[in-house]
Design an enzyme around this catalytic site. Sequence first.
Site, PDB file in Angstrom:
ATOM      1  N   GLY A  16       0.744  -1.774  -0.393  1.00 11.31           N
ATOM      2  CA  GLY A  16       0.328   0.195  -0.232  1.00 11.31           C
ATOM      3  C   GLY A  16       0.658   1.648  -0.212  1.00 11.31           C
ATOM      4  O   GLY A  16       1.555   1.128   0.649  1.00 11.31           O
ATOM      5  N   GLY A  18      -0.259   4.672   0.144  1.00 13.31           N
ATOM      6  CA  GLY A  18      -0.887   5.958   0.440  1.00 13.31           C
ATOM      7  C   GLY A  18      -0.198   6.306   1.889  1.00 13.31           C
ATOM      8  O   GLY A  18       0.945   6.479   1.887  1.00 13.31           O
ATOM      9  N   PHE A  19      -1.089   7.141   2.415  1.00 15.60           N
ATOM     10  CA  PHE A  19      -0.048   8.119   3.942  1.00 15.60           C
ATOM     11  C   PHE A  19       1.180   6.231   4.490  1.00 15.60           C
ATOM     12  O   PHE A  19       1.556   7.129   5.096  1.00 15.60           O
ATOM     13  CB  PHE A  19      -0.681   8.186   4.527  1.00 15.60           C
ATOM     14  CG  PHE A  19      -1.825   9.739   3.631  1.00 15.60           C
ATOM     15  CD1 PHE A  19      -1.274  10.650   3.904  1.00 15.60           C
ATOM     16  CD2 PHE A  19      -3.258   9.501   3.898  1.00 15.60           C
ATOM     17  CE1 PHE A  19      -2.096  12.054   3.221  1.00 15.60           C
ATOM     18  CE2 PHE A  19      -3.930  10.624   2.855  1.00 15.60           C
ATOM     19  CZ  PHE A  19      -3.569  11.858   2.781  1.00 15.60           C
ATOM     20  N   VAL A  84      -2.029  -7.094  -4.468  1.00 10.94           N
ATOM     21  CA  VAL A  84      -1.829  -7.895  -3.453  1.00 10.94           C
ATOM     22  C   VAL A  84      -3.362  -9.539  -3.257  1.00 10.94           C
ATOM     23  O   VAL A  84      -4.115  -8.710  -3.516  1.00 10.94           O
ATOM     24  CB  VAL A  84      -2.009  -7.208  -2.050  1.00 10.94           C
ATOM     25  CG1 VAL A  84      -1.800  -9.216  -0.857  1.00 10.94           C
ATOM     26  CG2 VAL A  84      -0.498  -6.440  -1.803  1.00 10.94           C
ATOM     27  N   GLU A 175     -18.206  17.563   3.374  1.00  9.32           N
ATOM     28  CA  GLU A 175     -18.071  18.130   2.432  1.00  9.32           C
ATOM     29  C   GLU A 175     -18.622  17.964   1.296  1.00  9.32           C
ATOM     30  O   GLU A 175     -18.303  19.076   0.075  1.00  9.32           O
ATOM     31  CB  GLU A 175     -16.212  18.008   2.734  1.00  9.32           C
ATOM     32  CG  GLU A 175     -15.445  17.953   3.796  1.00  9.32           C
ATOM     33  CD  GLU A 175     -13.797  17.738   4.444  1.00  9.32           C
ATOM     34  OE1 GLU A 175     -13.747  16.965   3.397  1.00  9.32           O
ATOM     35  OE2 GLU A 175     -13.482  18.423   4.825  1.00  9.32           O
ATOM     36  N   ASP A 305      -5.408   2.827   7.897  1.00  5.69           N
ATOM     37  CA  ASP A 305      -6.457   2.724   8.375  1.00  5.69           C
ATOM     38  C   ASP A 305      -7.147   1.008   7.817  1.00  5.69           C
ATOM     39  O   ASP A 305      -7.681   1.182   8.812  1.00  5.69           O
ATOM     40  CB  ASP A 305      -7.644   2.908   7.031  1.00  5.69           C
ATOM     41  CG  ASP A 305      -8.084   5.047   7.148  1.00  5.69           C
ATOM     42  OD1 ASP A 305      -7.645   5.303   7.671  1.00  5.69           O
ATOM     43  OD2 ASP A 305      -8.488   4.860   5.704  1.00  5.69           O
TER      44      ASP A 305
HETATM   45  C1  LIG Z   1     -13.337  11.265   1.635  1.00 10.05           C
HETATM   46  C2  LIG Z   1     -12.495  11.509   2.019  1.00 10.05           C
HETATM   47  C3  LIG Z   1     -11.831  12.117   2.849  1.00 10.05           C
HETATM   48  C4  LIG Z   1     -10.862  12.393   4.301  1.00 10.05           C
HETATM   49  N1  LIG Z   1     -10.925  13.267   4.708  1.00 10.05           N
HETATM   50  C5  LIG Z   1      -9.770  13.659   5.426  1.00 10.05           C
HETATM   51  C6  LIG Z   1      -9.048  14.997   5.960  1.00 10.05           C
HETATM   52  O1  LIG Z   1     -10.117  15.667   6.045  1.00 10.05           O
HETATM   53  N2  LIG Z   1      -8.421  14.759   6.748  1.00 10.05           N
HETATM   54  C7  LIG Z   1      -7.415  13.582   7.247  1.00 10.05           C
HETATM   55  O2  LIG Z   1      -6.463  13.239   8.213  1.00 10.05           O
HETATM   56  N3  LIG Z   1      -8.098  11.801   7.103  1.00 10.05           N
HETATM   57  C8  LIG Z   1      -9.178  12.244   6.105  1.00 10.05           C
HETATM   58  N4  LIG Z   1      -9.419  11.457   5.205  1.00 10.05           N
HETATM   59  C9  LIG Z   1      -9.021   9.540   5.571  1.00 10.05           C
HETATM   60  C10 LIG Z   1      -7.708   9.341   4.722  1.00 10.05           C
HETATM   61  O3  LIG Z   1      -7.644   9.208   3.875  1.00 10.05           O
HETATM   62  C11 LIG Z   1      -7.360   8.291   5.393  1.00 10.05           C
HETATM   63  O4  LIG Z   1      -7.561   8.154   7.062  1.00 10.05           O
HETATM   64  C12 LIG Z   1      -6.088   7.573   4.827  1.00 10.05           C
HETATM   65  O5  LIG Z   1      -5.745   7.808   3.082  1.00 10.05           O
HETATM   66  C13 LIG Z   1      -5.596   6.424   5.461  1.00 10.05           C
HETATM   67  O6  LIG Z   1      -4.328   5.889   4.899  1.00 10.05           O
HETATM   68  P1  LIG Z   1      -3.681   4.619   4.373  1.00 10.05           P
HETATM   69  O7  LIG Z   1      -2.376   4.944   4.349  1.00 10.05           O
HETATM   70  O8  LIG Z   1      -4.115   3.871   5.307  1.00 10.05           O
HETATM   71  O9  LIG Z   1      -4.948   4.567   3.128  1.00 10.05           O
HETATM   72  P2  LIG Z   1      -4.726   4.739   1.643  1.00 10.05           P
HETATM   73  O10 LIG Z   1      -4.524   6.009   1.729  1.00 10.05           O
HETATM   74  O11 LIG Z   1      -6.593   4.295   1.373  1.00 10.05           O
HETATM   75  O12 LIG Z   1      -3.845   3.839   1.215  1.00 10.05           O
HETATM   76  C14 LIG Z   1      -3.752   2.338   0.807  1.00 10.05           C
HETATM   77  C15 LIG Z   1      -3.071   1.985  -0.395  1.00 10.05           C
HETATM   78  O13 LIG Z   1      -2.924   0.574  -0.558  1.00 10.05           O
HETATM   79  C16 LIG Z   1      -3.119   0.435  -1.877  1.00 10.05           C
HETATM   80  N5  LIG Z   1      -4.214  -1.005  -1.697  1.00 10.05           N
HETATM   81  C17 LIG Z   1      -4.902  -1.427  -1.914  1.00 10.05           C
HETATM   82  N6  LIG Z   1      -5.555  -2.364  -2.176  1.00 10.05           N
HETATM   83  C18 LIG Z   1      -4.418  -3.132  -2.679  1.00 10.05           C
HETATM   84  C19 LIG Z   1      -4.272  -4.374  -3.287  1.00 10.05           C
HETATM   85  N7  LIG Z   1      -4.951  -5.510  -3.029  1.00 10.05           N
HETATM   86  N8  LIG Z   1      -3.014  -4.425  -3.936  1.00 10.05           N
HETATM   87  C20 LIG Z   1      -2.444  -3.377  -3.894  1.00 10.05           C
HETATM   88  N9  LIG Z   1      -2.792  -1.971  -3.560  1.00 10.05           N
HETATM   89  C21 LIG Z   1      -3.202  -1.676  -2.504  1.00 10.05           C
HETATM   90  C22 LIG Z   1      -5.061   1.576  -2.521  1.00 10.05           C
HETATM   91  O14 LIG Z   1      -4.682   1.496  -3.966  1.00 10.05           O
HETATM   92  C23 LIG Z   1      -3.977   2.388  -1.773  1.00 10.05           C
HETATM   93  O15 LIG Z   1      -2.765   3.395  -2.504  1.00 10.05           O
HETATM   94  C24 LIG Z   1     -10.672  10.865   4.350  1.00 10.05           C
HETATM   95  C25 LIG Z   1     -11.006  10.234   3.421  1.00 10.05           C
HETATM   96  C26 LIG Z   1     -12.031   9.868   2.988  1.00 10.05           C
HETATM   97  C27 LIG Z   1     -12.415   8.933   1.804  1.00 10.05           C
END
Ligand SMILES: Cc1cc2nc3c(=O)[nH]c(=O)nc-3n(C[C@H](O)[C@H](O)[C@H](O)COP(=O)(O)OP(=O)(O)OC[C@H]3O[C@@H](n4cnc5c(N)ncnc54)[C@H](O)[C@@H]3O)c2cc1C
Length: 427
Positions: A16, A18-19, A84, A175, A305
């Site tokens: 992943g 993401g953040f 994955v 939002e 998340d």
């Molecule tokens: C509409 C919206 C608004 C938001 N607003 C805010 C805000 O204002 N402030 C704030 O702090 N947070 C906010 N959030 C929450 C924040 O965006 C999430 O908490 C954050 O993105 C989580 O980060 P992460 O790295 O855990 O997951 P993610 O950012 O979701 O990253 C997960 C990654 O895993 C990858 N992935 C998934 N499944 C697979 C797989 N099977 N194989 C390979 N890769 C895979 C995805 O492509 C993605 O790049 C918001 C969320 C949303 C949806």
Amino acid sequence: MAEAASTSRPRVLILGGGFAGVGAATKLADAPVDVVLVDTNDYHTFQPLLYQVATGLMETPAIAHPLRDLFHDQPNVHVRQATVSGIDRANRRVEFQDMDALSYDYLVIALGARVNFFGVDGADEHAHPLYTVEDAMRLKEHVLRRWEAADRDPALVEDGALNVVVVGGGPTGVESAGALAELYTSNLAKDYPDLPAADARITLVEAGPALLAMFKTDIQEYTARALEKRGVEVMLGESVSSIEPTRVTLSSGEVIPAHTLVWGAGLQANELASGVGVELQRGNRIAAAPDLSLPGDPHVFPVGDVAWITDTKTKKVLPQLGSVALQAGEHAGENIARLVQGKATEPFAYHDKGTMATIGRGAAVAQLKGGHTMKGKSAFLAWGAVHLALLSSGEDRAKALTDWTWAALTHERSARIVVRGTPAGRV
Ligand SMILES: Cc1cc2nc3c(=O)[nH]c(=O)nc-3n(C[C@H](O)[C@H](O)[C@H](O)COP(=O)(O)OP(=O)(O)OC[C@H]3O[C@@H](n4cnc5c(N)ncnc54)[C@H](O)[C@@H]3O)c2cc1C
């Protein structure tokens, strides 16, 4: 067969980008490890601004940054685009749909969350969630196509073609509803002078007694007033029971003619969490130990998340937020670096910078550490500063600033176009 980890340097496999995943990789820059970061996309998504893409305020590249670009200056990171399909902890390897399996010495599970429709009838087929870039583009295209269709056939207006129901009074719902209202009044009303734009309904439906449940009462009331001022109809204590292509039925029995339903009501951990082989917490999240490792398996770190993270200072479970994901990912990276150097890991403590949401131009709310609250223009500026800081590169910050400044000065949303060939909107 799994591609073996290097014999000389431990391999850290990060699932992943993401953040959380990017945060972990960044903190391993100076560690004697090889990092493989795998994501199903070739870009990092900035989810907090998806609604701005969905409403034509920002262009896609401003919130989707090439993952490879983020690691040009970090030679120990190798980015792979692959999906994955399974995590095999017993053999310390991960399987992919489209790439040979990879073994690992340390594994960071940062696969994020996905939408939860809570089994609402018709949601899977007809609702528009807002979790991915595709979701945002699909929603934008769908709304624009409905306006074009109504312009060709005005009878569709009465059928609800321009009406939108937004489900969920949390930050995503608030939002999205506020941004759609501004798109309607500032732009689409002028684009379609032959349509009765003032009759278009944007309804925000929230099952609980107030919007933004995690905020103080004055913020909740301000939010409802600010949305209503922008023309959003706020329905509290109400929920959606079924969704059809042109009708939304509420639990009270009321039927709203609406061709668009935006789902901002709930999320659950990535489905791969269930293959980790541990008992999952609420929302299918994987519980993390205080140092963010998986209890009983010090080689695995669930973060972001997908994880159930308890703050060591407050003993509270942390919300699924970008700031939590980034800090937890960074901490996991630091702890892996410590382990590789034979040092002990450290517990994770979250630095809370506050929770924020924007309602529209010049209107936002913020609840800061210690309970201090802000609303209006000052909160809007604080929101802008915090989100600019979270963006992954200086280039993204510059793009966001340009789009916001232009929109603030002109009320213009230049990205409100449909490019043929991109995913068509659901009708
Ligand atoms: C509409 C919206 C608004 C938001 N607003 C805010 C805000 O204002 N402030 C704030 O702090 N947070 C906010 N959030 C929450 C924040 O965006 C999430 O908490 C954050 O993105 C989580 O980060 P992460 O790295 O855990 O997951 P993610 O950012 O979701 O990253 C997960 C990654 O895993 C990858 N992935 C998934 N499944 C697979 C797989 N099977 N194989 C390979 N890769 C895979 C995805 O492509 C993605 O790049 C918001 C969320 C949303 C949806």
